[in-house]
Design a protein around this motif. Structure first.
Motif, PDB file in Angstrom:
ATOM      1  N   HIS A   1      -6.998   1.534  -6.132  1.00  0.00           N
ATOM      2  CA  HIS A   1      -6.908   2.796  -5.555  1.00  0.00           C
ATOM      3  C   HIS A   1      -8.033   3.776  -5.275  1.00  0.00           C
TER       4      HIS A   1
ATOM      5  N   VAL B   1       0.788  -1.207  -0.064  1.00  0.00           N
ATOM      6  CA  VAL B   1       0.020  -0.216   0.014  1.00  0.00           C
ATOM      7  C   VAL B   1       0.781   1.161   0.000  1.00  0.00           C
TER       8      VAL B   1
ATOM      9  N   LEU C   1      -7.140   0.459   6.557  1.00  0.00           N
ATOM     10  CA  LEU C   1      -5.909   1.085   6.479  1.00  0.00           C
ATOM     11  C   LEU C   1      -5.723   2.084   7.476  1.00  0.00           C
TER      12      LEU C   1
ATOM     13  N   ILE D   1       3.959  -1.553   3.588  1.00  0.00           N
ATOM     14  CA  ILE D   1       3.741  -0.033   3.320  1.00  0.00           C
ATOM     15  C   ILE D   1       4.987   0.467   2.469  1.00  0.00           C
TER      16      ILE D   1
ATOM     17  N   ARG E   1      -3.079   9.089  -8.301  1.00  0.00           N
ATOM     18  CA  ARG E   1      -3.652   7.737  -8.208  1.00  0.00           C
ATOM     19  C   ARG E   1      -3.422   6.785  -9.258  1.00  0.00           C
TER      20      ARG E   1
ATOM     21  N   HIS F   1     -10.468   4.710   5.454  1.00  0.00           N
ATOM     22  CA  HIS F   1     -10.304   3.942   4.209  1.00  0.00           C
ATOM     23  C   HIS F   1     -10.196   2.439   4.568  1.00  0.00           C
TER      24      HIS F   1
ATOM     25  N   ASP G   1      -6.678   8.541  -0.405  1.00  0.00           N
ATOM     26  CA  ASP G   1      -5.331   8.654  -0.232  1.00  0.00           C
ATOM     27  C   ASP G   1      -4.520   7.547  -0.697  1.00  0.00           C
ATOM     28  N   TRP G   2      -4.893   6.228  -0.951  1.00  0.00           N
ATOM     29  CA  TRP G   2      -4.105   4.906  -0.928  1.00  0.00           C
ATOM     30  C   TRP G   2      -4.271   4.510  -2.425  1.00  0.00           C
TER      31      TRP G   2
ATOM     32  N   GLN H   1       0.443   5.628   0.482  1.00  0.00           N
ATOM     33  CA  GLN H   1      -0.302   6.596   0.695  1.00  0.00           C
ATOM     34  C   GLN H   1       0.175   7.712  -0.029  1.00  0.00           C
TER      35      GLN H   1
END
Length: 234
Positions: free
Chosen positions: A91, A6, A202, A223, A44, A206, A94-95, A8
Motif C-alpha cells: 500500500h 486494488v 494505477l 478494482i 491503509r 501511483h 491512496d491505494w 482505492q
C-alpha cells in the motif's frame, strides 16, 4: 488463477464500515492502527489486511476472521492455515494492492509517484537499468524510475528476501514480444529467470507492479470497493 486486486482508500471511511473492518483484523493490527498519527496510515494498514482476508476466504473457503498469519525472517507474510496459498500485499498513497491465487512465489508493489532525485538510481539500480533509464526522454524518466523500482520491489517481495537482497544485484528490463508489445525479464548473476511481471500506472500518481514465479498474470487489476468488502463481511 492469479489475481491482482486494488482498492482505492478514501480520505474518510464511514464509521460503520470502519468499525466492521477493525473487528476482522488481528488484535496486533487494531493496536497498531490506534497508534498511527495519521488516519490515512491506519486506513491503509487495516484495509490491506481486510482485502487479504476476504480474498483468501474466497480461495480457501475458510471464514475471513479465522485466518492466522506469520512472517519469515525478512518480513514476508504467510498464511498459517494453508502454507500453499501464496499472497502479497502493498500500500502507498491512496491505494492498497493484493496479489493471490498461486502456490508459487508472488510479490506486489505500489508506490506513490513523487518528484525524486533520479541520481538515486545509481545507488539502487544495476548498470544496465541505469543505462535504460538514462536513455529515456527527460519527461519520461520519472515514470520509468518508478516502473523499475516497483518491478524490482515486487521481485524481492516474491522471493521473500526483502532488502537483504541488494536492489543492484539484479536487473529487470523490457523485452519485445510479438506484435511490438513489451514484457519484462529479470536477470540475476547472469541467469535469465522465469518470473513473470506486470507493470502499469494505477493513475497519474501511483505505479503498480507484480511478480509471479509461475503462471500467467492478469492483463489488468481487479478494482475492489469499500462497499463490496463491507457486503462480503456483513
Amino acid at each position: 488463477m492469479i489475481t491482482i486486486q486494488v482498492l482505492q482508500v478514501p480520505s474518510v471511511i464511514p464509521a460503520a464500515y470502519w468499525d466492521l473492518f477493525l473487528s476482522y483484523v488481528s488484535e496486533e493490527r487494531r493496536t497498531q492502527a490506534l497508534r498511527f498519527i495519521h488516519q490515512a496510515d491506519a486506513y491503509r494498514s487495516v484495509m490491506g489486511e481486510v482485502l487479504t482476508r476476504v480474498k483468501l476466504s474466497e480461495l480457501t473457503g475458510i471464514r475471513p476472521e479465522e485466518f492466522s498469519f506469520t512472517r519469515n525472517k525478512y518480513g514476508k507474510p504467510a498464511l498459517i492455515n494453508d502454507a500453499n496459498v501464496q499472497f502479497n500485499v502493498s500500500h502507498s498513497g491512496d491505494w492498497v494492492a493484493l496479489i493471490a491465487g498461486s502456490e508459487d512465489e508472488l510479490g506486489v508493489d505500489v508506490e506513490k509517484i513523487a518528484p525524486i532525485d533520479l541520481q538515486i538510481a545509481e545507488r539502487f539500480f544495476s548498470s544496465s537499468e541505469c543505462q535504460f533509464l538514462a536513455g529515456k526522454p527527460e519527461e519520461m524518466q520519472q515514470e520509468t524510475f518508478y516502473r523499475l523500482w516497483t518491478l524490482k520491489e515486487s521481485y524481492i517481495k516474491a522471493v521473500g528476501m526483502g532488502l537483504s537482497m541488494p536492489l543492484n544485484s539484479f536487473a529487470i528490463l523490457p523485452h519485445v514480444q510479438q506484435q511490438g508489445e513489451h514484457n519484462w525479464k529479470c536477470n540475476q548473476a547472469g541467469l535469465n529467470l522465469g518470473h513473470r511481471f506486470y507493470s502499469h500506472p494505477l493513475d497519474e500518481q501511483h505505479m503498480l507492479a507484480a511478480c509471479a514465479a509461475r503462471g500467467e498474470l492478469p492483463t489488468r487489476p481487479e478494482i475492489v470497493t469499500l462497499e463490496s468488502l463491507y457486503a462480503e463481511l456483513i
